[in-house]
Design a protein around this motif. Structure first.
Motif, PDB file in Angstrom:
ATOM      1  N   PRO A   1       0.836  -1.205   0.000  1.00 23.72           N
ATOM      2  CA  PRO A   1       0.000   0.000   0.000  1.00 23.72           C
ATOM      3  C   PRO A   1       0.869   1.252   0.000  1.00 23.72           C
ATOM      4  O   PRO A   1       2.013   1.237   0.465  1.00 23.72           O
ATOM      5  CB  PRO A   1      -0.795  -0.124   1.301  1.00 23.72           C
ATOM      6  N   ALA A   2       0.315   2.315  -0.531  1.00 18.67           N
ATOM      7  CA  ALA A   2       1.018   3.594  -0.547  1.00 18.67           C
ATOM      8  C   ALA A   2       1.112   4.151   0.866  1.00 18.67           C
ATOM      9  O   ALA A   2       0.319   3.816   1.748  1.00 18.67           O
ATOM     10  CB  ALA A   2       0.289   4.572  -1.457  1.00 18.67           C
ATOM     11  N   LEU A   3       2.085   5.030   1.084  1.00 20.64           N
ATOM     12  CA  LEU A   3       2.235   5.689   2.384  1.00 20.64           C
ATOM     13  C   LEU A   3       1.268   6.874   2.532  1.00 20.64           C
ATOM     14  O   LEU A   3       1.164   7.446   3.591  1.00 20.64           O
ATOM     15  CB  LEU A   3       3.680   6.177   2.559  1.00 20.64           C
ATOM     16  N   ARG A   4       0.593   7.227   1.464  1.00 22.12           N
ATOM     17  CA  ARG A   4      -0.366   8.339   1.429  1.00 22.12           C
ATOM     18  C   ARG A   4       0.315   9.681   1.733  1.00 22.12           C
ATOM     19  O   ARG A   4      -0.239  10.537   2.409  1.00 22.12           O
ATOM     20  CB  ARG A   4      -1.532   8.079   2.376  1.00 22.12           C
ATOM     21  N   LEU A   5       1.503   9.867   1.184  1.00 26.47           N
ATOM     22  CA  LEU A   5       2.222  11.121   1.376  1.00 26.47           C
ATOM     23  C   LEU A   5       1.573  12.269   0.615  1.00 26.47           C
ATOM     24  O   LEU A   5       1.877  13.430   0.870  1.00 26.47           O
ATOM     25  CB  LEU A   5       3.690  10.965   0.962  1.00 26.47           C
ATOM     26  N   GLN A   6       0.652  11.956  -0.306  1.00 28.38           N
ATOM     27  CA  GLN A   6      -0.039  13.017  -1.038  1.00 28.38           C
ATOM     28  C   GLN A   6      -0.835  13.908  -0.092  1.00 28.38           C
ATOM     29  O   GLN A   6      -1.162  15.044  -0.430  1.00 28.38           O
ATOM     30  CB  GLN A   6      -0.937  12.452  -2.149  1.00 28.38           C
ATOM     31  N   GLU A   7      -1.126  13.421   1.098  1.00 29.08           N
ATOM     32  CA  GLU A   7      -1.855  14.228   2.071  1.00 29.08           C
ATOM     33  C   GLU A   7      -1.003  15.361   2.645  1.00 29.08           C
ATOM     34  O   GLU A   7      -1.512  16.240   3.318  1.00 29.08           O
ATOM     35  CB  GLU A   7      -2.396  13.335   3.184  1.00 29.08           C
TER      36      GLU A   7
ATOM     37  N   LYS B   1      10.398   3.407  -0.671  1.00 27.25           N
ATOM     38  CA  LYS B   1       9.005   3.659  -1.033  1.00 27.25           C
ATOM     39  C   LYS B   1       8.673   5.137  -0.809  1.00 27.25           C
ATOM     40  O   LYS B   1       8.037   5.780  -1.656  1.00 27.25           O
ATOM     41  CB  LYS B   1       8.065   2.794  -0.202  1.00 27.25           C
ATOM     42  N   ALA B   2       9.106   5.697   0.322  1.00 20.14           N
ATOM     43  CA  ALA B   2       8.862   7.114   0.607  1.00 20.14           C
ATOM     44  C   ALA B   2       9.546   7.995  -0.433  1.00 20.14           C
ATOM     45  O   ALA B   2       8.960   8.965  -0.920  1.00 20.14           O
ATOM     46  CB  ALA B   2       9.341   7.469   2.015  1.00 20.14           C
ATOM     47  N   LEU B   3      10.775   7.658  -0.798  1.00 21.42           N
ATOM     48  CA  LEU B   3      11.496   8.433  -1.800  1.00 21.42           C
ATOM     49  C   LEU B   3      10.773   8.385  -3.144  1.00 21.42           C
ATOM     50  O   LEU B   3      10.623   9.411  -3.812  1.00 21.42           O
ATOM     51  CB  LEU B   3      12.931   7.914  -1.935  1.00 21.42           C
ATOM     52  N   LEU B   4      10.285   7.216  -3.531  1.00 15.94           N
ATOM     53  CA  LEU B   4       9.543   7.090  -4.786  1.00 15.94           C
ATOM     54  C   LEU B   4       8.262   7.924  -4.744  1.00 15.94           C
ATOM     55  O   LEU B   4       7.943   8.646  -5.692  1.00 15.94           O
ATOM     56  CB  LEU B   4       9.211   5.628  -5.075  1.00 15.94           C
ATOM     57  N   GLU B   5       7.513   7.843  -3.639  1.00 15.23           N
ATOM     58  CA  GLU B   5       6.272   8.622  -3.534  1.00 15.23           C
ATOM     59  C   GLU B   5       6.565  10.115  -3.590  1.00 15.23           C
ATOM     60  O   GLU B   5       5.843  10.877  -4.234  1.00 15.23           O
ATOM     61  CB  GLU B   5       5.514   8.282  -2.249  1.00 15.23           C
ATOM     62  N   VAL B   6       7.628  10.551  -2.921  1.00 19.28           N
ATOM     63  CA  VAL B   6       7.982  11.978  -2.944  1.00 19.28           C
ATOM     64  C   VAL B   6       8.318  12.411  -4.367  1.00 19.28           C
ATOM     65  O   VAL B   6       7.857  13.456  -4.826  1.00 19.28           O
ATOM     66  CB  VAL B   6       9.134  12.266  -1.956  1.00 19.28           C
TER      67      VAL B   6
ATOM     68  N   ASP C   1      16.952  23.433   4.908  1.00 22.27           N
ATOM     69  CA  ASP C   1      16.238  24.617   5.383  1.00 22.27           C
ATOM     70  C   ASP C   1      14.856  24.749   4.752  1.00 22.27           C
ATOM     71  O   ASP C   1      13.971  25.398   5.314  1.00 22.27           O
ATOM     72  CB  ASP C   1      17.059  25.881   5.116  1.00 22.27           C
ATOM     73  N   TRP C   2      14.618  24.101   3.620  1.00 23.17           N
ATOM     74  CA  TRP C   2      13.319  24.182   2.964  1.00 23.17           C
ATOM     75  C   TRP C   2      12.218  23.520   3.786  1.00 23.17           C
ATOM     76  O   TRP C   2      11.053  23.855   3.618  1.00 23.17           O
ATOM     77  CB  TRP C   2      13.363  23.548   1.581  1.00 23.17           C
ATOM     78  N   ILE C   3      12.557  22.552   4.633  1.00 17.14           N
ATOM     79  CA  ILE C   3      11.514  21.882   5.419  1.00 17.14           C
ATOM     80  C   ILE C   3      11.454  22.367   6.859  1.00 17.14           C
ATOM     81  O   ILE C   3      10.544  22.009   7.588  1.00 17.14           O
ATOM     82  CB  ILE C   3      11.678  20.343   5.403  1.00 17.14           C
ATOM     83  N   LEU C   4      12.398  23.189   7.266  1.00 19.85           N
ATOM     84  CA  LEU C   4      12.460  23.598   8.671  1.00 19.85           C
ATOM     85  C   LEU C   4      11.355  24.565   9.069  1.00 19.85           C
ATOM     86  O   LEU C   4      11.039  24.682  10.250  1.00 19.85           O
ATOM     87  CB  LEU C   4      13.831  24.204   8.983  1.00 19.85           C
ATOM     88  N   ASN C   5      10.757  25.249   8.115  1.00 20.14           N
ATOM     89  CA  ASN C   5       9.707  26.221   8.440  1.00 20.14           C
ATOM     90  C   ASN C   5       8.361  25.588   8.732  1.00 20.14           C
ATOM     91  O   ASN C   5       7.442  26.272   9.147  1.00 20.14           O
ATOM     92  CB  ASN C   5       9.557  27.230   7.289  1.00 20.14           C
ATOM     93  N   ASP C   6       8.227  24.301   8.484  1.00 22.01           N
ATOM     94  CA  ASP C   6       6.947  23.632   8.702  1.00 22.01           C
ATOM     95  C   ASP C   6       7.182  22.320   9.448  1.00 22.01           C
ATOM     96  O   ASP C   6       7.307  21.270   8.848  1.00 22.01           O
ATOM     97  CB  ASP C   6       6.243  23.379   7.366  1.00 22.01           C
ATOM     98  N   SER C   7       7.232  22.400  10.763  1.00 21.43           N
ATOM     99  CA  SER C   7       7.484  21.193  11.546  1.00 21.43           C
ATOM    100  C   SER C   7       6.289  20.246  11.483  1.00 21.43           C
ATOM    101  O   SER C   7       6.438  19.041  11.660  1.00 21.43           O
ATOM    102  CB  SER C   7       7.812  21.547  12.988  1.00 21.43           C
ATOM    103  N   GLY C   8       5.095  20.777  11.224  1.00 16.97           N
ATOM    104  CA  GLY C   8       3.910  19.933  11.114  1.00 16.97           C
ATOM    105  C   GLY C   8       4.021  18.940   9.974  1.00 16.97           C
ATOM    106  O   GLY C   8       3.615  17.783  10.102  1.00 16.97           O
ATOM    107  N   MET C   9       4.569  19.375   8.852  1.00 18.03           N
ATOM    108  CA  MET C   9       4.724  18.482   7.703  1.00 18.03           C
ATOM    109  C   MET C   9       5.696  17.357   8.056  1.00 18.03           C
ATOM    110  O   MET C   9       5.460  16.196   7.716  1.00 18.03           O
ATOM    111  CB  MET C   9       5.213  19.244   6.475  1.00 18.03           C
TER     112      MET C   9
END
Length: 176
Positions: free
Chosen positions: A44-50, A153-158, A108-116
């Motif tokens: 199954p997919a990790l549903r990273l599209q969310e 799998k996560a890398l492929l989905e991303v 640094d591109w992901i540091l501004n959104d810890s929720g993600m």
């Protein structure tokens, strides 16, 4: 086509029988024209599209602005972080702070959104986030096949979601 025998391999499988939301499964396939057998594992997919805004074919300029200015860059940051783990099979963790020797590019591109980042760790439980100095992302056991499999799998989905976002920008942007 099986080259030595010029034999076409054809398998009976109804794509509708595979439920993409299920827990996956293993499918045993028998060739219709020979004794060749094949085993396919469906995960199954990790549903990273969310983690990204939903795809829409009629995106507004405001929707695309948010996607370009905020969401896409953060997601591309995930790509660089995951790539550091994929490139080194023994890598256990990576700092989530710029300026360290082993920091991934564009962290640094992901540091501004810890929720993600928290949502990502919830979707991909082989990763654990620490809040020490420096904060880091740890792959629970990089030598286990399950950990490596979920990482890849996560890398492929991303990658697929980055392509989806760029496609949306390209086609929706042309109509604005």
């Amino acid at each position: 086509l099986d080259q030595p025998n010029n034999l076409y391999h054809e398998y009976a499988l109804a794509p509708d029988s595979i439920n993409p939301c299920s827990k996956g499964g293993v499918y045993e396939l028998q060739c219709l024209r020979s004794q060749h057998q094949l085993q396919v594992k469906v995960q199954p997919a990790l549903r990273l599209q969310e983690l990204l805004p939903p795809y829409t074919e009629d995106a507004t300029a405001e929707d695309l602005g948010v996607l370009v200015d905020q969401e896409l860059w953060r997601f591309m940051g995930f790509y660089y972080v995951l790539s550091t783990f994929a490139a080194d099979p023994n890598r256990k963790s990576t700092p989530l702070a710029a300026g360290y020797v082993d920091s991934p590019a564009h962290v640094d591109w992901i540091l501004n959104d810890s929720g993600m980042l928290d949502k990502f760790c919830a979707r991909c439980p082989v990763f654990v986030r620490s809040y020490g100095a420096p904060p880091s992302l740890t792959l629970t056991d990089p030598t286990k096949p399950k950990s490596r499999g979920m990482l890849l799998k996560a890398l492929l989905e991303v990658k697929m979601l980055i392509v989806r976002a760029i496609t949306q920008i390209r086609f929706s942007g042309e109509t604005l």
